[in-house]
Design a protein around this motif. Structure first.
Motif, PDB file in Angstrom:
ATOM      1  N   PRO A  56       8.955   7.846   7.177  1.00 57.16           N
ATOM      2  CA  PRO A  56       8.354   7.220   5.993  1.00 57.16           C
ATOM      3  C   PRO A  56       7.570   5.936   6.271  1.00 57.16           C
ATOM      4  N   LEU A  57       7.753   5.336   7.457  1.00 55.90           N
ATOM      5  CA  LEU A  57       6.919   4.165   7.758  1.00 55.90           C
ATOM      6  C   LEU A  57       5.558   4.596   8.293  1.00 55.90           C
ATOM      7  N   HIS A  58       5.399   5.894   8.548  1.00 54.35           N
ATOM      8  CA  HIS A  58       4.130   6.402   9.102  1.00 54.35           C
ATOM      9  C   HIS A  58       3.597   7.456   8.126  1.00 54.35           C
ATOM     10  N   GLY A  59       3.451   8.705   8.565  1.00 59.44           N
ATOM     11  CA  GLY A  59       2.801   9.715   7.719  1.00 59.44           C
ATOM     12  C   GLY A  59       3.625  10.117   6.513  1.00 59.44           C
ATOM     13  N   GLY A  60       4.955   9.930   6.605  1.00 62.62           N
ATOM     14  CA  GLY A  60       5.819  10.326   5.492  1.00 62.62           C
ATOM     15  C   GLY A  60       5.610   9.480   4.251  1.00 62.62           C
TER      16      GLY A  60
ATOM     17  N   GLU B 165      12.374  -4.665  -1.226  1.00 64.52           N
ATOM     18  CA  GLU B 165      12.166  -3.277  -0.783  1.00 64.52           C
ATOM     19  C   GLU B 165      10.675  -3.035  -0.587  1.00 64.52           C
ATOM     20  N   LEU B 166      10.355  -2.057   0.252  1.00 69.10           N
ATOM     21  CA  LEU B 166       8.952  -1.724   0.508  1.00 69.10           C
ATOM     22  C   LEU B 166       8.391  -0.911  -0.648  1.00 69.10           C
ATOM     23  N   VAL B 167       7.155  -1.206  -1.005  1.00 66.73           N
ATOM     24  CA  VAL B 167       6.451  -0.346  -1.957  1.00 66.73           C
ATOM     25  C   VAL B 167       5.594   0.581  -1.102  1.00 66.73           C
ATOM     26  N   MET B 168       5.890   1.865  -1.129  1.00 67.69           N
ATOM     27  CA  MET B 168       5.246   2.808  -0.227  1.00 67.69           C
ATOM     28  C   MET B 168       3.753   2.944  -0.529  1.00 67.69           C
ATOM     29  N   GLY B 169       2.974   3.119   0.547  1.00 67.12           N
ATOM     30  CA  GLY B 169       1.523   3.221   0.369  1.00 67.12           C
ATOM     31  C   GLY B 169       0.837   1.871   0.434  1.00 67.12           C
ATOM     32  N   PHE B 170       1.612   0.813   0.731  1.00 60.06           N
ATOM     33  CA  PHE B 170       1.030  -0.528   0.870  1.00 60.06           C
ATOM     34  C   PHE B 170       1.413  -1.103   2.225  1.00 60.06           C
ATOM     35  N   GLY B 171       0.519  -1.937   2.740  1.00 64.96           N
ATOM     36  CA  GLY B 171       0.792  -2.625   4.003  1.00 64.96           C
ATOM     37  C   GLY B 171       0.353  -1.797   5.183  1.00 64.96           C
ATOM     38  N   HIS B 172       0.042  -2.474   6.253  1.00 62.18           N
ATOM     39  CA  HIS B 172      -0.365  -1.769   7.471  1.00 62.18           C
ATOM     40  C   HIS B 172      -0.180  -2.698   8.652  1.00 62.18           C
ATOM     41  N   ARG B 173       0.262  -2.121   9.762  1.00 58.94           N
ATOM     42  CA  ARG B 173       0.424  -2.923  10.972  1.00 58.94           C
ATOM     43  C   ARG B 173      -0.899  -3.543  11.417  1.00 58.94           C
ATOM     44  N   VAL B 174      -1.992  -2.825  11.259  1.00 60.45           N
ATOM     45  CA  VAL B 174      -3.270  -3.293  11.787  1.00 60.45           C
ATOM     46  C   VAL B 174      -4.144  -3.940  10.704  1.00 60.45           C
TER      47      VAL B 174
ATOM     48  N   ALA C 230      -1.700 -11.957  -0.801  1.00 58.13           N
ATOM     49  CA  ALA C 230      -1.748 -13.177   0.019  1.00 58.13           C
ATOM     50  C   ALA C 230      -1.102 -12.954   1.378  1.00 58.13           C
ATOM     51  N   LYS C 231      -0.169 -11.975   1.454  1.00 58.98           N
ATOM     52  CA  LYS C 231       0.481 -11.671   2.748  1.00 58.98           C
ATOM     53  C   LYS C 231      -0.328 -10.655   3.547  1.00 58.98           C
ATOM     54  N   GLY C 232      -1.496 -10.270   3.029  1.00 63.68           N
ATOM     55  CA  GLY C 232      -2.316  -9.270   3.726  1.00 63.68           C
ATOM     56  C   GLY C 232      -1.847  -7.854   3.453  1.00 63.68           C
ATOM     57  N   ILE C 233      -1.210  -7.644   2.314  1.00 65.43           N
ATOM     58  CA  ILE C 233      -0.717  -6.295   1.997  1.00 65.43           C
ATOM     59  C   ILE C 233      -1.605  -5.657   0.919  1.00 65.43           C
ATOM     60  N   TYR C 234      -2.250  -4.597   1.309  1.00 60.27           N
ATOM     61  CA  TYR C 234      -3.175  -3.871   0.432  1.00 60.27           C
ATOM     62  C   TYR C 234      -2.800  -2.395   0.477  1.00 60.27           C
ATOM     63  N   PRO C 235      -3.400  -1.578  -0.402  1.00 70.02           N
ATOM     64  CA  PRO C 235      -3.114  -0.138  -0.309  1.00 70.02           C
ATOM     65  C   PRO C 235      -3.563   0.400   1.052  1.00 70.02           C
ATOM     66  N   ASN C 236      -2.797   1.331   1.606  1.00 72.26           N
ATOM     67  CA  ASN C 236      -3.221   1.990   2.844  1.00 72.26           C
ATOM     68  C   ASN C 236      -3.665   3.424   2.520  1.00 72.26           C
ATOM     69  N   VAL C 237      -4.014   4.163   3.552  1.00 73.36           N
ATOM     70  CA  VAL C 237      -4.581   5.509   3.364  1.00 73.36           C
ATOM     71  C   VAL C 237      -3.661   6.428   2.556  1.00 73.36           C
ATOM     72  N   ASP C 238      -2.354   6.182   2.663  1.00 73.18           N
ATOM     73  CA  ASP C 238      -1.409   7.085   2.004  1.00 73.18           C
ATOM     74  C   ASP C 238      -1.363   6.897   0.487  1.00 73.18           C
ATOM     75  N   PHE C 239      -1.761   5.708   0.004  1.00 73.48           N
ATOM     76  CA  PHE C 239      -1.575   5.431  -1.423  1.00 73.48           C
ATOM     77  C   PHE C 239      -2.410   6.365  -2.300  1.00 73.48           C
TER      78      PHE C 239
HETATM   79  N1  CMC Z   1       5.841  -3.466   0.235  1.00 73.61           N
HETATM   80  C1  CMC Z   1       6.349  -4.702   0.111  1.00 73.61           C
HETATM   81  N2  CMC Z   1       6.344  -5.627   1.091  1.00 73.61           N
HETATM   82  C2  CMC Z   1       5.779  -5.277   2.252  1.00 73.61           C
HETATM   83  C3  CMC Z   1       5.218  -4.002   2.450  1.00 73.61           C
HETATM   84  C4  CMC Z   1       5.263  -3.080   1.388  1.00 73.61           C
HETATM   85  N3  CMC Z   1       4.767  -1.849   1.518  1.00 73.61           N
HETATM   86  N4  CMC Z   1       4.736  -3.934   3.716  1.00 73.61           N
HETATM   87  C5  CMC Z   1       5.002  -5.105   4.291  1.00 73.61           C
HETATM   88  N5  CMC Z   1       5.622  -5.926   3.409  1.00 73.61           N
HETATM   89  C6  CMC Z   1       6.071  -7.305   3.652  1.00 73.61           C
HETATM   90  C7  CMC Z   1       7.205  -7.341   4.649  1.00 73.61           C
HETATM   91  O1  CMC Z   1       8.436  -7.194   3.992  1.00 73.61           O
HETATM   92  C8  CMC Z   1       7.007  -8.679   5.268  1.00 73.61           C
HETATM   93  O2  CMC Z   1       7.467  -9.668   4.349  1.00 73.61           O
HETATM   94  P1  CMC Z   1       8.137 -11.041   4.854  1.00 73.61           P
HETATM   95  O3  CMC Z   1       7.078 -11.728   5.649  1.00 73.61           O
HETATM   96  O4  CMC Z   1       8.505 -11.736   3.589  1.00 73.61           O
HETATM   97  O5  CMC Z   1       9.310 -10.618   5.685  1.00 73.61           O
HETATM   98  C9  CMC Z   1       5.484  -8.840   5.345  1.00 73.61           C
HETATM   99  O6  CMC Z   1       4.992  -7.997   4.305  1.00 73.61           O
HETATM  100  C10 CMC Z   1       4.877  -8.421   6.661  1.00 73.61           C
HETATM  101  O7  CMC Z   1       5.207  -7.091   6.933  1.00 73.61           O
HETATM  102  P2  CMC Z   1       5.610  -6.520   8.366  1.00 73.61           P
HETATM  103  O8  CMC Z   1       6.991  -5.952   8.283  1.00 73.61           O
HETATM  104  O9  CMC Z   1       5.329  -7.520   9.436  1.00 73.61           O
HETATM  105  O10 CMC Z   1       4.592  -5.353   8.552  1.00 73.61           O
HETATM  106  P3  CMC Z   1       4.617  -4.314   9.757  1.00 73.61           P
HETATM  107  O11 CMC Z   1       3.310  -4.444  10.429  1.00 73.61           O
HETATM  108  O12 CMC Z   1       5.822  -4.393  10.610  1.00 73.61           O
HETATM  109  O13 CMC Z   1       4.743  -2.959   8.951  1.00 73.61           O
HETATM  110  C11 CMC Z   1       4.230  -1.057   7.706  1.00 73.61           C
HETATM  111  C12 CMC Z   1       3.678  -2.188   8.561  1.00 73.61           C
HETATM  112  C13 CMC Z   1       3.114  -0.058   7.417  1.00 73.61           C
HETATM  113  C14 CMC Z   1       5.354  -0.339   8.475  1.00 73.61           C
HETATM  114  C15 CMC Z   1       4.777  -1.653   6.395  1.00 73.61           C
HETATM  115  O14 CMC Z   1       3.747  -2.305   5.708  1.00 73.61           O
HETATM  116  C16 CMC Z   1       5.421  -0.584   5.518  1.00 73.61           C
HETATM  117  O15 CMC Z   1       6.568  -0.218   5.747  1.00 73.61           O
HETATM  118  N6  CMC Z   1       4.686  -0.084   4.476  1.00 73.61           N
HETATM  119  C17 CMC Z   1       5.220   0.961   3.616  1.00 73.61           C
HETATM  120  C18 CMC Z   1       5.155   2.320   4.305  1.00 73.61           C
HETATM  121  C19 CMC Z   1       3.747   2.863   4.372  1.00 73.61           C
HETATM  122  O16 CMC Z   1       3.005   2.879   3.397  1.00 73.61           O
HETATM  123  N7  CMC Z   1       3.377   3.384   5.567  1.00 73.61           N
HETATM  124  C20 CMC Z   1       2.091   3.995   5.802  1.00 73.61           C
HETATM  125  C21 CMC Z   1       1.242   3.212   6.769  1.00 73.61           C
HETATM  126  S1  CMC Z   1      -0.461   3.692   6.800  1.00 73.61           S
HETATM  127  C22 CMC Z   1      -0.505   5.318   7.372  1.00 73.61           C
HETATM  128  C23 CMC Z   1       0.157   5.571   8.656  1.00 73.61           C
HETATM  129  O17 CMC Z   1       0.056   4.790   9.596  1.00 73.61           O
HETATM  130  O18 CMC Z   1       0.790   6.603   8.761  1.00 73.61           O
END
Ligand code: CMC
Length: 383
Positions: A225-229, A259-268, A312-321
């Motif tokens: 679920p952190l990737h394609g799920g 908790e994470l809101v799915m479809g938001f945030g991205h490592r890159v 403000a934390k750089g969290i926007y919708p990603n491709v999955d949203f």
């Molecule tokens: N909802 C709420 N808060 C978030 C989210 C989110 N989706 N993503 C990151 N944050 C917060 C995180 O809790 C952290 O907060 P704090 O600084 O207060 O501890 C801050 O933003 C920085 O996040 P991070 O953990 O350093 O980010 P990361 O690079 O390790 O993780 C991620 C990236 C994609 C795993 C994560 O954003 C996430 O779990 N998102 C939800 C799952 C998701 O949509 N995944 C699909 C990714 S795109 C397609 C793909 O690659 O397959």
């Protein structure tokens, strides 16, 4: 002369600051929200290209001539069908299996019916890449039919990969608009630098294992679920929220619980994922055409709320949203969403495997041992 000592490796949790491969396939500027395949902007490809043309681009690092594109299309279409044994395995797959477990298993099984499975020449690997790309839609669509008790549908070698998938899935010719929608989704998901599943595929092929093993590894990695799920989780979330009125309390409560809101945030990406930008416009169109406006409106409301809370934390919708709304509007069951991602990303995974083998070196990072030393062995009777 003695060699200069190598710099001491440093621990980099999640490898976020580690460059582990060179690639000529995709370029990402996460700060500016840019994604290019072989230098061509993703938006331009989504508007003008086809999935098959994008595959050629990724595998050959240039756009094809009309003749080259037609040849690749024919090569792919000629491989849509499955070995008889794999059709039989499909029929025997548990109907309750999650589609990603099924896909990982049957893609792995394909390796047993390919006499060149263990030949790692560029020609053999290109042929296997075509087979993997062509057969995956047949497996996914017919598994869905099998679990619904419907008769299997053979692939149609007269149409492209997206239209063929929808034909098998629904047993009906898709409209041009729906086939185009899926084709665009396949382009957008085709490659994305050294994402987790691509890295996993490269690690596997770098041991000089084989293409089927590498793609099986990648499917298992994509499933999380952190990737394609995540696209499946987005749809679950939209269903759970249910009404427009429930959006605000639901999202606020989730954020309050950290908790994470799915479809938001991205490592890159720390700006809007450019694929999400394009998909948003696309999702609106397809949702309107198919009577799913409410789902689209819910999605935009969630995006607005998240923008106010966490942009403000750089969290926007990603491709999955927005792909969740798009796939739902196309009529694809939610537990198939990640398999569609896999169907596309096989182009990137196989391309990366071929790239890895060209100048291969085993990928083997170190681990920082943080346990004790000098511990005496205690016989079981004394523990
Ligand atoms: N909802 C709420 N808060 C978030 C989210 C989110 N989706 N993503 C990151 N944050 C917060 C995180 O809790 C952290 O907060 P704090 O600084 O207060 O501890 C801050 O933003 C920085 O996040 P991070 O953990 O350093 O980010 P990361 O690079 O390790 O993780 C991620 C990236 C994609 C795993 C994560 O954003 C996430 O779990 N998102 C939800 C799952 C998701 O949509 N995944 C699909 C990714 S795109 C397609 C793909 O690659 O397959």
């Amino acid at each position: 002369m003695t060699a200069a000592p190598a710099a001491a490796p440093t621990f980099d949790k999640g490898l976020a600051n580690t460059i582990a491969a060179e690639t000529q396939m995709s370029f990402i500027d996460g700060g500016k929200g840019v994604l290019e395949y072989v230098g061509i902007d993703i938006d331009s490809l989504a508007r003008n290209s086809t999935f098959e043309e994008t595959v050629f681009l990724l595998w050959n690092r240039r756009l094809p001539t009309a003749i080259e594109l037609s040849a690749l299309e024919q090569d792919i279409r000629a491989e849509y069908d499955l070995p008889a044994e794999v059709w039989q395995m499909l029929r025997e797959t548990p109907r309750t299996a999650h589609p990603m477990h099924m896909l990982r298993t049957l893609v792995s099984a394909l390796g047993m019916f390919d006499k060149d499975a263990d030949t790692n020449t560029p020609e053999a690997n290109r042929a296997k890449s075509i087979k993997l790309l062509a057969k995956t839609p047949t497996i996914i669509a017919n598994f869905d039919r099998h679990r619904k008790g419907k008769p299997m549908v053979k692939p149609d070698p007269t149409v492209g990969l997206a239209a063929n998938f929808l034909w098998m899935l629904n047993g009906a010719v898709p409209t041009a608009a729906v086939a185009k929608a899926l084709d665009v989704c396949l382009i957008l998901h085709a490659d994305h630098g050294l994402n987790a599943s691509t890295f996993a595929a490269r690690v596997t092929i770098a041991t000089l294992s084989d293409m089927y093993s590498a793609i099986t590894t990648a499917i298992g990695t994509l499933k999380g679920p952190l990737h394609g799920g995540a696209n499946e989780e987005v749809m679950h979330m939209l269903n759970e929220i249910g009404t427009m009125d429930n959006i605000e309390p639901y999202i606020r409560a989730k954020l309050a619980r950290k908790e994470l809101v799915m479809g938001f945030g991205h490592r890159v990406y720390k700006a809007l994922d450019p694929r999400a930008g394009y998909l948003k416009t696309f999702a609106k169109q397809i949702a309107t055409d198919t009577g799913n406006e409410r789902l689209y409106e819910m999605s935009t409301k969630i995006e607005d709320l998240m923008r106010a809370e966490v942009a403000a934390k750089g969290i926007y919708p990603n491709v999955d949203f927005y792909s969740a709304t798009t796939y739902h509007s196309i009529g694809i069951d939610l537990d198939l969403f990640t398999t569609i991602f896999a169907m596309s990303r096989i182009s990137g995974w196989t391309g990366h495997c071929m790239e890895q083998l060209d100048g291969n070196r085993l990928i083997r990072p170190g681990a920082s041992y943080v346990g004790p030393h000098g511990v005496a062995y205690v016989p079981a009777s004394k523990r």
